[in-house]
Design a protein around this motif. Structure first.
Motif, PDB file in Angstrom:
ATOM      1  N   VAL A 285       0.840  -1.202   0.000  1.00  0.00           N
ATOM      2  CA  VAL A 285       0.000   0.000   0.000  1.00  0.00           C
ATOM      3  C   VAL A 285       0.874   1.251   0.000  1.00  0.00           C
ATOM      4  O   VAL A 285       0.610   2.220  -0.732  1.00  0.00           O
ATOM      5  CB  VAL A 285      -0.952   0.003   1.208  1.00  0.00           C
ATOM      6  CG1 VAL A 285      -1.712   1.329   1.293  1.00  0.00           C
ATOM      7  CG2 VAL A 285      -1.942  -1.156   1.116  1.00  0.00           C
ATOM      8  N   GLN A 286       1.931   1.243   0.805  1.00  0.00           N
ATOM      9  CA  GLN A 286       2.838   2.394   0.845  1.00  0.00           C
ATOM     10  C   GLN A 286       3.496   2.623  -0.512  1.00  0.00           C
ATOM     11  O   GLN A 286       3.653   3.771  -0.947  1.00  0.00           O
ATOM     12  CB  GLN A 286       3.897   2.183   1.932  1.00  0.00           C
ATOM     13  CG  GLN A 286       3.325   2.245   3.343  1.00  0.00           C
ATOM     14  CD  GLN A 286       4.327   1.848   4.409  1.00  0.00           C
ATOM     15  OE1 GLN A 286       5.171   0.967   4.185  1.00  0.00           O
ATOM     16  NE2 GLN A 286       4.251   2.467   5.578  1.00  0.00           N
ATOM     17  N   ASP A 287       3.868   1.544  -1.185  1.00  0.00           N
ATOM     18  CA  ASP A 287       4.469   1.665  -2.520  1.00  0.00           C
ATOM     19  C   ASP A 287       3.461   2.254  -3.512  1.00  0.00           C
ATOM     20  O   ASP A 287       3.820   3.071  -4.369  1.00  0.00           O
ATOM     21  CB  ASP A 287       4.946   0.297  -3.014  1.00  0.00           C
ATOM     22  CG  ASP A 287       6.182  -0.189  -2.274  1.00  0.00           C
ATOM     23  OD1 ASP A 287       6.840   0.644  -1.622  1.00  0.00           O
ATOM     24  OD2 ASP A 287       6.477  -1.398  -2.338  1.00  0.00           O
ATOM     25  N   CYS A 288       2.202   1.826  -3.398  1.00  0.00           N
ATOM     26  CA  CYS A 288       1.152   2.368  -4.266  1.00  0.00           C
ATOM     27  C   CYS A 288       0.999   3.869  -4.074  1.00  0.00           C
ATOM     28  O   CYS A 288       0.881   4.631  -5.046  1.00  0.00           O
ATOM     29  CB  CYS A 288      -0.186   1.669  -3.988  1.00  0.00           C
ATOM     30  SG  CYS A 288      -0.318  -0.006  -4.629  1.00  0.00           S
ATOM     31  N   LEU A 289       0.989   4.306  -2.821  1.00  0.00           N
ATOM     32  CA  LEU A 289       0.830   5.730  -2.526  1.00  0.00           C
ATOM     33  C   LEU A 289       2.020   6.530  -3.047  1.00  0.00           C
ATOM     34  O   LEU A 289       1.855   7.628  -3.596  1.00  0.00           O
ATOM     35  CB  LEU A 289       0.684   5.933  -1.014  1.00  0.00           C
ATOM     36  CG  LEU A 289      -0.561   5.316  -0.367  1.00  0.00           C
ATOM     37  CD1 LEU A 289      -0.490   5.456   1.140  1.00  0.00           C
ATOM     38  CD2 LEU A 289      -1.829   5.977  -0.903  1.00  0.00           C
ATOM     39  N   GLU A 290       3.216   5.965  -2.879  1.00  0.00           N
ATOM     40  CA  GLU A 290       4.416   6.648  -3.376  1.00  0.00           C
ATOM     41  C   GLU A 290       4.386   6.755  -4.894  1.00  0.00           C
ATOM     42  O   GLU A 290       4.729   7.793  -5.464  1.00  0.00           O
ATOM     43  CB  GLU A 290       5.664   5.895  -2.925  1.00  0.00           C
ATOM     44  CG  GLU A 290       6.966   6.596  -3.293  1.00  0.00           C
ATOM     45  CD  GLU A 290       8.186   5.872  -2.747  1.00  0.00           C
ATOM     46  OE1 GLU A 290       9.304   6.180  -3.199  1.00  0.00           O
ATOM     47  OE2 GLU A 290       8.019   4.994  -1.872  1.00  0.00           O
ATOM     48  N   SER A 291       3.934   5.681  -5.548  1.00  0.00           N
ATOM     49  CA  SER A 291       3.833   5.689  -7.007  1.00  0.00           C
ATOM     50  C   SER A 291       2.813   6.730  -7.478  1.00  0.00           C
ATOM     51  O   SER A 291       3.045   7.451  -8.449  1.00  0.00           O
ATOM     52  CB  SER A 291       3.426   4.303  -7.499  1.00  0.00           C
ATOM     53  OG  SER A 291       3.238   4.293  -8.898  1.00  0.00           O
ATOM     54  N   ASP A 292       1.695   6.826  -6.762  1.00  0.00           N
ATOM     55  CA  ASP A 292       0.663   7.806  -7.112  1.00  0.00           C
ATOM     56  C   ASP A 292       1.204   9.236  -6.969  1.00  0.00           C
ATOM     57  O   ASP A 292       0.908  10.116  -7.781  1.00  0.00           O
ATOM     58  CB  ASP A 292      -0.570   7.641  -6.219  1.00  0.00           C
ATOM     59  CG  ASP A 292      -1.338   6.366  -6.526  1.00  0.00           C
ATOM     60  OD1 ASP A 292      -1.096   5.791  -7.606  1.00  0.00           O
ATOM     61  OD2 ASP A 292      -2.139   5.947  -5.676  1.00  0.00           O
ATOM     62  N   THR A 293       2.006   9.465  -5.917  1.00  0.00           N
ATOM     63  CA  THR A 293       2.579  10.791  -5.691  1.00  0.00           C
ATOM     64  C   THR A 293       3.510  11.179  -6.828  1.00  0.00           C
ATOM     65  O   THR A 293       3.467  12.308  -7.336  1.00  0.00           O
ATOM     66  CB  THR A 293       3.350  10.815  -4.353  1.00  0.00           C
ATOM     67  OG1 THR A 293       2.448  10.503  -3.286  1.00  0.00           O
ATOM     68  CG2 THR A 293       3.976  12.184  -4.115  1.00  0.00           C
ATOM     69  N   HIS A 294       4.350  10.229  -7.252  1.00  0.00           N
ATOM     70  CA  HIS A 294       5.273  10.494  -8.354  1.00  0.00           C
ATOM     71  C   HIS A 294       4.517  10.773  -9.644  1.00  0.00           C
ATOM     72  O   HIS A 294       4.870  11.654 -10.419  1.00  0.00           O
ATOM     73  CB  HIS A 294       6.232   9.326  -8.545  1.00  0.00           C
ATOM     74  CG  HIS A 294       7.265   9.208  -7.479  1.00  0.00           C
ATOM     75  ND1 HIS A 294       7.883  10.298  -6.921  1.00  0.00           N
ATOM     76  CD2 HIS A 294       7.800   8.115  -6.851  1.00  0.00           C
ATOM     77  CE1 HIS A 294       8.750   9.911  -6.002  1.00  0.00           C
ATOM     78  NE2 HIS A 294       8.724   8.584  -5.945  1.00  0.00           N
ATOM     79  N   SER A 295       3.432  10.008  -9.862  1.00  0.00           N
ATOM     80  CA  SER A 295       2.662  10.167 -11.084  1.00  0.00           C
ATOM     81  C   SER A 295       1.975  11.532 -11.145  1.00  0.00           C
ATOM     82  O   SER A 295       1.954  12.215 -12.171  1.00  0.00           O
ATOM     83  CB  SER A 295       1.604   9.066 -11.198  1.00  0.00           C
ATOM     84  OG  SER A 295       2.216   7.801 -11.294  1.00  0.00           O
ATOM     85  N   SER A 296       1.422  11.952  -9.998  1.00  0.00           N
ATOM     86  CA  SER A 296       0.691  13.227  -9.959  1.00  0.00           C
ATOM     87  C   SER A 296       1.633  14.416 -10.063  1.00  0.00           C
ATOM     88  O   SER A 296       1.250  15.498 -10.526  1.00  0.00           O
ATOM     89  CB  SER A 296      -0.128  13.331  -8.668  1.00  0.00           C
ATOM     90  OG  SER A 296       0.718  13.299  -7.538  1.00  0.00           O
ATOM     91  N   SER A 297       2.906  14.225  -9.641  1.00  0.00           N
ATOM     92  CA  SER A 297       3.866  15.323  -9.718  1.00  0.00           C
ATOM     93  C   SER A 297       4.593  15.348 -11.041  1.00  0.00           C
ATOM     94  O   SER A 297       5.403  16.240 -11.304  1.00  0.00           O
ATOM     95  CB  SER A 297       4.895  15.204  -8.570  1.00  0.00           C
ATOM     96  OG  SER A 297       5.649  14.006  -8.710  1.00  0.00           O
ATOM     97  N   GLY A 298       4.320  14.336 -11.890  1.00  0.00           N
ATOM     98  CA  GLY A 298       4.940  14.295 -13.205  1.00  0.00           C
ATOM     99  C   GLY A 298       6.353  13.772 -13.190  1.00  0.00           C
ATOM    100  O   GLY A 298       7.093  13.890 -14.166  1.00  0.00           O
TER     101      GLY A 298
END
Length: 299
Positions: A285-298
């Motif tokens: 779950v933590q990896d998913c959230l980190e991936s989402d953060t990177h994706s949203s920041s471009g």
């Protein structure tokens, strides 16, 4: 103390009757009585006060019962962890969750996690925050997805999502007929409101209205989203709940000026060390959230 004897003791402590406990354990009464007497002799204390028809736990018995539950749970978790090491990651993850976005978050995590660990099974339970946390405290859930705030003294966790509070309106309500997908908080002043029953939620809504110098007219408190939708549909009042999937029976509009958001968190009991399987799921779950953060920041 043998684990088998402790299990016998917990069943007798639950039934407070040797005959019923023996039936539940599928054994005869004399051997069970001997097991309990042997346990008392081994510990040097009296665990039960024996009446004609009913047993009663002594103070020592109540203490042992609490410890027995913990020891039996630890033994089961240990067996499961050893099985995981022997067979590859397997077992069952029990997740309690509130309504709203929590089921969709959990579904996404499970969809990804099972690609890596196909042998894992899941047990999901849905209810109010208080009900979900009660299951977590009793060991009936490994993890819980709830709405903040939460008891950081006894629970570990981290935020996983946010979503706005919305007004759930009857289709023909004047506010529902207004253009746009939002309404100001001031438009709800004086309206009969249906709000979540959790005490912290009621207090939060009162403070929210306080920012515009008003007091909410709370008609009803309830924990179930579908019940809130049903009451709104019948024109009983306007429901204020976290945004979830659109329901065709009502109209949902984000409440703004000022707006508020609910924060979802994934939590677990600090007093119980998560198994290897649960730790792996938390890390996923933590990896998913980190991936989402990177994706949203471009990134």
């Amino acid at each position: 103390m043998e684990l088998r004897t402790l299990r016998y003791f917990t069943v007798v402590a639950q039934e407070l009757n040797i005959t019923r406990a023996a039936e539940k354990l599928c054994m005869s009464q004399p051997p069970l009585s001997n097991q309990i007497k042997g346990l008392e002799e081994e510990l040097g204390v009296q665990l039960f006060l024996r009446g004609k028809r009913r047993l009663e736990l002594t103070e020592e018995g109540r203490l042992l019962l609490r410890r027995a539950y913990q020891l039996l749970e630890l033994a089961e978790k240990t067996r499961q962890e050893l099985a995981d090491l022997r067979e590859g990651m397997s077992g069952t993850i029990c997740v309690g969750m509130v309504e709203g976005r929590a089921p969709f978050l959990t579904a996404r995590w499970i969809a990804g996690f099972r690609e890596e660990f196909p042998l894992v099974r899941y047990n999901l339970w849905n209810g109010s925050t208080d009900d979900v946390l009660d299951r977590l405290r009793k060991g009936l859930a490994d993890l819980a997805v709830i709405a903040a705030p939460y008891d950081t003294e006894h629970l570990a966790g981290f935020p996983v999502a946010r979503e706005p509070w919305v007004a759930i309106l009857p289709k023909e309500h004047p506010l529902a007929l207004l253009p746009g997908d939002s309404i100001p908080l001031a438009s709800l002043v004086g309206q009969p409101l249906i709000v979540p029953s959790r005490k912290s939620r009621v207090e939060s809504i009162r403070r929210w209205f306080g920012t515009i110098g008003a007091e909410p007219n709370i008609l009803c408190e309830m924990s179930n989203y579908m019940d809130a939708v049903a009451l709104a549909e019948e024109g009983v009042g306007i429901s204020i709940f976290p945004q979830t999937t659109q329901n065709q029976r009502v109209v949902s509009k984000a409440v703004t000026q000022p707006d508020r958001q609910v924060e979802y968190v994934l939590v677990w009991d600090k007093g119980q060390r998560p198994s290897a399987l649960i730790q792996e799921f938390i890390h996923y779950v933590q990896d998913c959230l980190e991936s989402d953060t990177h994706s949203s920041s471009g990134a």
